[in-house]
Design an enzyme around this catalytic site. Sequence first.
Site, PDB file in Angstrom:
ATOM      1  N   SER A  13       0.802  -1.223   0.000  1.00 32.09           N
ATOM      2  CA  SER A  13       0.000   0.000   0.000  1.00 32.09           C
ATOM      3  C   SER A  13       0.832   1.269   0.000  1.00 32.09           C
ATOM      4  CB  SER A  13      -0.938   0.009   1.212  1.00 32.09           C
ATOM      5  OG  SER A  13      -0.193  -0.043   2.426  1.00 32.09           O
ATOM      6  N   ALA A  48       9.058   8.902   3.200  1.00 33.41           N
ATOM      7  CA  ALA A  48       9.863   9.596   2.189  1.00 33.41           C
ATOM      8  C   ALA A  48       9.928  11.089   2.485  1.00 33.41           C
ATOM      9  CB  ALA A  48       9.266   9.360   0.807  1.00 33.41           C
ATOM     10  N   GLU A 114      18.526  18.269  -5.331  1.00 36.85           N
ATOM     11  CA  GLU A 114      19.178  17.285  -4.484  1.00 36.85           C
ATOM     12  C   GLU A 114      20.396  16.711  -5.191  1.00 36.85           C
ATOM     13  OE1 GLU A 114      16.572  14.369  -2.807  1.00 36.85           O
ATOM     14  OE2 GLU A 114      15.050  15.833  -2.262  1.00 36.85           O
ATOM     15  N   HIS A 228      21.841   5.164   2.047  1.00 38.98           N
ATOM     16  CA  HIS A 228      21.724   6.624   2.094  1.00 38.98           C
ATOM     17  C   HIS A 228      22.861   7.167   2.945  1.00 38.98           C
ATOM     18  CE1 HIS A 228      20.149  10.653   2.492  1.00 38.98           C
ATOM     19  NE2 HIS A 228      19.232  10.354   1.595  1.00 38.98           N
ATOM     20  N   ARG A 272      24.765   9.386  -4.498  1.00 39.14           N
ATOM     21  CA  ARG A 272      24.669   8.812  -3.164  1.00 39.14           C
ATOM     22  C   ARG A 272      25.760   7.796  -2.861  1.00 39.14           C
ATOM     23  NH1 ARG A 272      18.121   7.864  -2.595  1.00 39.14           N
ATOM     24  NH2 ARG A 272      17.630   9.995  -1.922  1.00 39.14           N
ATOM     25  N   HIS A 327      19.036   1.829   2.396  1.00 41.05           N
ATOM     26  CA  HIS A 327      17.962   2.745   2.030  1.00 41.05           C
ATOM     27  C   HIS A 327      17.055   2.230   0.927  1.00 41.05           C
ATOM     28  CE1 HIS A 327      15.897   6.536   1.572  1.00 41.05           C
ATOM     29  NE2 HIS A 327      16.320   6.688   0.327  1.00 41.05           N
ATOM     30  N   ARG A 362      20.557   4.743  -7.617  1.00 38.23           N
ATOM     31  CA  ARG A 362      19.360   5.550  -7.877  1.00 38.23           C
ATOM     32  C   ARG A 362      19.620   7.043  -7.677  1.00 38.23           C
ATOM     33  NH1 ARG A 362      15.176   7.644  -4.897  1.00 38.23           N
ATOM     34  NH2 ARG A 362      15.652   6.544  -2.948  1.00 38.23           N
TER      35      ARG A 362
END
Length: 499
Positions: A13, A48, A114, A228, A272, A327, A362
């Site tokens: 969900s 998030a 970012e 992360h 990252r 992460h 990512r």
Amino acid sequence: METRTTDVLVIGSGIAGLAAALGAVREGASVTIATKSTQPEGTSTWWAQGGVAVTRNDPAGFEEDIQAASSHTADHTAIEVLVKNANDAVRDVLVETLSVDFDSNGEMFDFAREAAHSTDRILHVDASTGKHIHVPFLNYLAEREEVTILDDTAALELIRHEGRVHGAMLERSGDVAPIYAGSTVLATGGIGDLYSRTTNPPGSTGDGIAMAALAGADISDMEYVQFHPTVYAGEDPFLLSEAVRGEGAVLRNGKGERFMSAVHKDAELAPRDVVARAIQHERESTGEVLLDVSSMPFEDEFPDLAERCAKHAVDWTSGISVAPAEHFLCGGITVDGHGRTTLDRLYAVGECARTGVHGANRLASTSLLEGLVWGLRAGSDAAEKEAQPIDPPELLTRDPELPGAFVHDKFVRLRRVMDDYVGLWRDPDELTRAQAGLRRLKGEVDAYTRTRTSRSLYELRNASVTALLVARGAAENEDSVGTHTLISDDKSNAGVISR
């Protein structure tokens, strides 16, 4: 539980599962959402922080940033799907349907920047974007008569026959029953429970990946586990969004020195994987790394994070101690541009899916976008099938209950292996040892699942299967790239790998 039939079964969900449900409903399908969560906080989407990256008017630049962050390993076709659909999906669902109140400057959105982004393109709500999307999304679907939401409900096994998936065996409050579906969409999130430090919510045990793998679906890129870089280093770790560095925060080692400028041309806004390795190297060399927010109005710009710091008795004015933590999984169940797996009528979306868009690493703030885009496309495609009930698998409960600490102790053992051997750095010999240890663990767990059925036991089974897939993928990949960093004996240069 009672046996059910639905057009589309969505397992999970978060934003990807909810988007799949929305896509199916828009095509006239009935949808059942089965989720282990009992509250919104149980999904990664709710936690998030950063936001949702959009294309704006620069598709070429967005594509280039995704490829650069991935060390040019991302799939070009998948990137095109993401970038081409980004603006329309965000406008349609998040802005017009859900009325998410993204931060703005007057009448214009306040686009943030970012790490590894070449421009400001990220929509956000403070540093807690996820919950401002997730709650209205859940509420919107809960009000639709075509949608049934089964919370506190776990999927234990896919119902399949001759390469086709017909639904899943669900468990709720100890009762197990089949739910038959024309199509089944896995949206089960990440694998944070495989590591001792993670930004994922509890229950991130790789359920969808393990169920799909055991059913015979293709799995790929499992070695690409993203850590992360800036997660609070104390007890009860919490994420400190890259948006903080995007607004000017810098990283300092235990000597008070700013070190990222010597590591990468983009300094604190490097990809990252680069920042995470550099932070870990400096922590091992100097004892600590602090996120220095003294040059910015931290409390005004990020009130939610300032509140989290206060809750943990962290004096952010003196810098926030940070360390990398697991992460995001960049690999997973292999899917195409509509979320279709290699099994008929089985789809996968979100973090459990390997779309190819992330490659080996990512780009920040693309996970919510990926879940939204692929969720909508998968749900729309899945709505075309009708349920065909078959004999369900027999899940046995004929032996005594598990020993009290069985699951806990096995998870401790699993995490120790993953932390020590399949973490930020990987040694080929240690990966061989990791696989041997994980195979033994899986064998022990399998011996219990043959005659016992419980949610905690199946979560442990799923975690052991998924951990073995990660270790195996890492051992088979001899190319040190992105989040998969191979090193033999010396880590002294690992923190200064740059591009």
